[in-house]
Design an enzyme around this catalytic site. Structure first.
Site, PDB file in Angstrom:
ATOM      1  CB  ALA A  27      -0.916  -0.013   1.221  1.00 22.45           C
ATOM      2  CE1 TYR A  28       3.424   2.356  -4.097  1.00 21.60           C
ATOM      3  CE2 TYR A  28       1.449   1.011  -4.058  1.00 21.60           C
ATOM      4  CZ  TYR A  28       2.751   1.214  -4.469  1.00 21.60           C
ATOM      5  OH  TYR A  28       3.373   0.274  -5.247  1.00 21.60           O
ATOM      6  CG  LEU A  29       2.588   5.055   4.027  1.00 21.69           C
ATOM      7  CD1 LEU A  29       3.847   5.044   4.880  1.00 21.69           C
ATOM      8  CD2 LEU A  29       1.346   4.941   4.890  1.00 21.69           C
TER       9      LEU A  29
END
Length: 156
Positions: A27-29
């Site tokens: 997932a991407y912050l």
């Protein structure tokens, strides 16, 4: 430095299950710059990726399962799940074949990392590879994370 080419895959190679594989959840912050968290089997990694398509900076830092779980609550966009098969490609290269889970279950991508740009440009893909999408940002996982379930960019 990461130097890789990326290809769409329409037809899977025979006996795929004979190759080692990993379950990956990522997932991407942030997508600009790219800051990603990844769980690969029982390993947890925080990654920074610089700008670029075939060649870009990449830094990986190990994190704990607890840190991963905490950061997972702060992600932007989609959680991406896939199984990655590691297929020898000769000349010390490995094909990383990603078969995605929902909501991207129809997507299959192969990536090959290279020691330098000359080797990347000289690479002749196997016959089962499809279109070269190395320079198409729509196939970066960071972009996929921004799509809604209808395949459109969120907020756009």
């Amino acid at each position: 430095m990461e130097i890789e080419r990326k290809f769409l895959i329409q037809e899977l190679p025979n006996l795929l299950e004979q190759y080692p594989s990993h379950l990956i959840e990522q997932a991407y912050l942030c997508t600009n710059p790219v800051v990603r968290i990844r769980r690969q089997d029982d390993d947890y990694i925080l990654t920074y990726k610089g700008e670029g398509m075939m060649t870009r900076e990449e830094y990986n830092l190990p994190i704990t399962a607890e840190a991963y779980a905490h950061l997972l609550t702060k992600i932007d966009g989609n959680l991406i799940r896939k199984r990655r098969y590691l297929i020898p490609a000769g000349h010390g290269l490995t094909i990383e074949l990603d078969i995605f889970s929902s909501p991207f279950a129809s997507l299959r991508l192969a990536e090959v990392e290279f020691p330098d740009e000359k080797a990347a440009r000289a690479f002749v893909p196997p016959a089962w590879f499809g279109e070269d999408v190395t320079f198409d940002g729509r196939y970066h996982n960071s972009y996929l994370s921004t799509l809604d379930l209808n395949g459109e960019e969120k907020g756009g």
